[in-house]
Design an enzyme around this catalytic site. Structure first.
Site, PDB file in Angstrom:
ATOM      1  N   SER A 101       0.811  -1.210   0.000  1.00 28.57           N
ATOM      2  CA  SER A 101       0.000   0.000   0.000  1.00 28.57           C
ATOM      3  C   SER A 101       0.851   1.270   0.000  1.00 28.57           C
ATOM      4  O   SER A 101       1.635   1.503  -0.908  1.00 28.57           O
ATOM      5  CB  SER A 101      -0.964  -0.039   1.196  1.00 28.57           C
ATOM      6  OG  SER A 101      -1.900   0.991   1.149  1.00 28.57           O
ATOM      7  N   ASP A 241      -2.451   6.224  -3.390  1.00 27.77           N
ATOM      8  CA  ASP A 241      -1.335   5.558  -2.728  1.00 27.77           C
ATOM      9  C   ASP A 241      -0.847   4.429  -3.626  1.00 27.77           C
ATOM     10  O   ASP A 241      -1.307   4.266  -4.752  1.00 27.77           O
ATOM     11  CB  ASP A 241      -1.739   5.065  -1.332  1.00 27.77           C
ATOM     12  CG  ASP A 241      -2.786   3.960  -1.383  1.00 27.77           C
ATOM     13  OD1 ASP A 241      -3.494   3.850  -2.399  1.00 27.77           O
ATOM     14  OD2 ASP A 241      -2.905   3.205  -0.400  1.00 27.77           O
ATOM     15  N   ASP A 243      -1.163   1.214  -3.954  1.00 24.55           N
ATOM     16  CA  ASP A 243      -2.043   0.213  -4.554  1.00 24.55           C
ATOM     17  C   ASP A 243      -3.402   0.785  -4.933  1.00 24.55           C
ATOM     18  O   ASP A 243      -4.311   0.053  -5.315  1.00 24.55           O
ATOM     19  CB  ASP A 243      -2.212  -0.990  -3.630  1.00 24.55           C
ATOM     20  CG  ASP A 243      -2.977  -0.669  -2.356  1.00 24.55           C
ATOM     21  OD1 ASP A 243      -2.980   0.515  -1.947  1.00 24.55           O
ATOM     22  OD2 ASP A 243      -3.551  -1.589  -1.754  1.00 24.55           O
ATOM     23  N   ASP A 245      -5.947   1.984  -3.374  1.00 24.50           N
ATOM     24  CA  ASP A 245      -7.192   1.716  -2.670  1.00 24.50           C
ATOM     25  C   ASP A 245      -7.642   2.927  -1.853  1.00 24.50           C
ATOM     26  O   ASP A 245      -8.671   2.884  -1.185  1.00 24.50           O
ATOM     27  CB  ASP A 245      -7.086   0.470  -1.791  1.00 24.50           C
ATOM     28  CG  ASP A 245      -6.128   0.614  -0.620  1.00 24.50           C
ATOM     29  OD1 ASP A 245      -5.348   1.593  -0.601  1.00 24.50           O
ATOM     30  OD2 ASP A 245      -6.145  -0.250   0.274  1.00 24.50           O
TER      31      ASP A 245
END
Length: 449
Positions: A101, A241, A243, A245
């Site tokens: 992340s 960010d 990833d 999400d």
């Protein structure tokens, strides 16, 4: 072996804490637990972000999956929420995302999704962890033609692009948007979505090289985006960010618009359109006091969960709410997806701008931010829960709360993914909250560092 799963899967420094061996064991155990009721060859999607350790861990993880007779379908570099969506769209039995992340490049992580696209319940993670802690001799391993297969299919991301675009009823033409892709999973797909919707875009930090993910960019480092939004005269900046999400925004003046403000803007729009389920938004105990005031002033119910988007989601599912999220930019729209989705959040926010014709600074003014400071105490992973039993630390926290006298609050919590204890203090006086935050941080590091 310490506890593997934190609040967002298994995290650690790649190749020392999160090793190829551990990835293999997780793939094997995850495939067993998540597909043991399947009466056909199970199908598991595997995706990753752009960090250099991703392919190494992917190879090991997929080997573990195939060793249990499951079929691994590698879909390449995609956002975490795309995995959740594609599991349902492709009728897969499970999915795995390899990502840390927002963390620096040396970290990586492995997180599982079930066949409905939800992150795993605690009891399923405990079952996987119990298998990993043993050797695999008790598992019934297939041989010959029953060994699993490994397939690569990186074209399925187009399904996710179409899905995101279809969540709003109009295009985004006329909006000038600067996108910061964090050199991560959003680098290709975010520009693709915004272009398809007709926005005028410019893109920064979208050239991943395996080493630059989240490096002085993205939702955890907004300085460059803020400067460039003002310098390029853009209407809005969007930062993802690693990833994708989560997302945060920057208004046309270069000011941060955080997750609480984003939920305020979209939640009010949903309320006005009678689309906010039970007239309720779910947030966490870390949300700014100003968010609670905004909800009260606009007759919106606010439910608070513990920190972590998984706990926000649990509350949403328990009571059939459809909007919830965190100040950090994880926002869940249960009408569309089963996890926090940065691209979906960005599109919903931009749609409100397009529909109302208002600037982002105008829209975000619906919520007044109370002075708040969030700082991290660096401790070892083994010690990060020990503040709960440390008399000196607890006494100092109580002294701070006594001084605020009901006009502020202190929230201390261990990070679910990093060797940190997070200290958040809110109040009316910036200098006072900074003083107490530094004092508490110093004591935690002295006692537990």
């Amino acid at each position: 072996m310490g506890k593997l799963f934190g609040t967002d899967g298994v995290r650690g420094v790649a190749n020392t804490e999160l090793t190829g061996t551990l990835a293999f064991n997780l793939g094997q155990a995850g495939a067993y637990v998540l597909t043991k009721e399947t009466h056909k060859q199970p199908k598991i999607l595997v995706a990753r972000d752009t960090r250099i350790s991703g392919k190494m861990l992917e190879s090991a993880l997929v080997s573990g999956i195939c060793s249990m007779g499951a079929k691994a379908i590698c879909i390449g570099v995609v956002p975490t929420p795309a995995v959740a969506f594609l599991i349902r769209e492709l009728q897969a039995d499970a999915g795995v995302m390899i990502s840390a992340s927002h963390n620096p490049v040396e970290f990586n992580g492995i997180k599982f999704f079930n066949n409905e696209g939800y992150k795993l319940r605690d009891e399923l993670e405990d079952e996987i962890e119990a298998i990993v802690s043993k050797d695999s001799s008790h598992l019934d391993l297939p041989i010959g033609e029953n060994i699993g297969k490994w397939e690569i299919n990186e074209n399925v991301i187009d399904l996710y692009v179409d899905f995101i675009c279809d969540t709003i009823p109009s295009d985004l033409s006329g909006l000038r948007v600067l996108i910061d892709c964090a050199n991560g999973s959003a680098s290709s797909v975010a520009p693709q979505v915004l272009k398809k919707l007709g926005a005028e875009i410019e893109v920064i930090h979208n050239k991943p090289n395996g080493l630059n993910i989240n490096k002085k960019c993205g939702s955890t480092h907004l300085g460059d985006l803020s400067r460039q939004v003002v310098g390029r005269k853009m209407q809005v900046g969007i930062a993802f960010d690693g990833d994708a999400d989560r997302c945060l925004a920057v208004d046309e003046k270069g000011n941060l618009v955080d997750g609480d403000q984003i939920m305020s803007i979209i939640g009010l729009d949903m309320k006005n359109d009678d689309k906010l389920a039970k007239n309720t938004i779910v947030a966490t105990i870390m949300s700014n006091l100003g968010f609670k005031v905004m909800c009260n002033e606009n007759e919106i119910n606010l439910e608070c969960s513990q920190v972590g988007d998984r706990y926000v989601l649990e509350e949403m599912l328990r009571n059939n709410y459809n909007l919830g999220g965190e100040q950090s930019g994880h926002v869940i729209f249960l009408d569309y997806n089963t996890t926090g989705d940065g691209l979906l959040t960005a599109i919903q926010l931009l749609y409100v701008m397009k529909k109302t014709g208002k600037t982002l600074s105008e829209l975000s003014s619906v919520m007044s931010l109370y002075p708040q400071v969030l700082k991290n105490a660096k401790v070892s992973n083994q010690n990060k829960y020990d503040y709960l039993e440390n008399t000196e630390i607890l006494e100092l926290i109580q002294k701070a709360e006594d001084e605020f006298n009901g006009k502020g609050r202190v929230v201390i919590r261990p990070s679910g993914t990093e060797p940190l204890v997070r200290v958040m203090i809110e109040g009316q006086n910036q200098g006072l909250i900074e003083f107490w935050a530094d004092k508490i941080i110093a004591l935690i590091e002295q006692q537990l560092g």
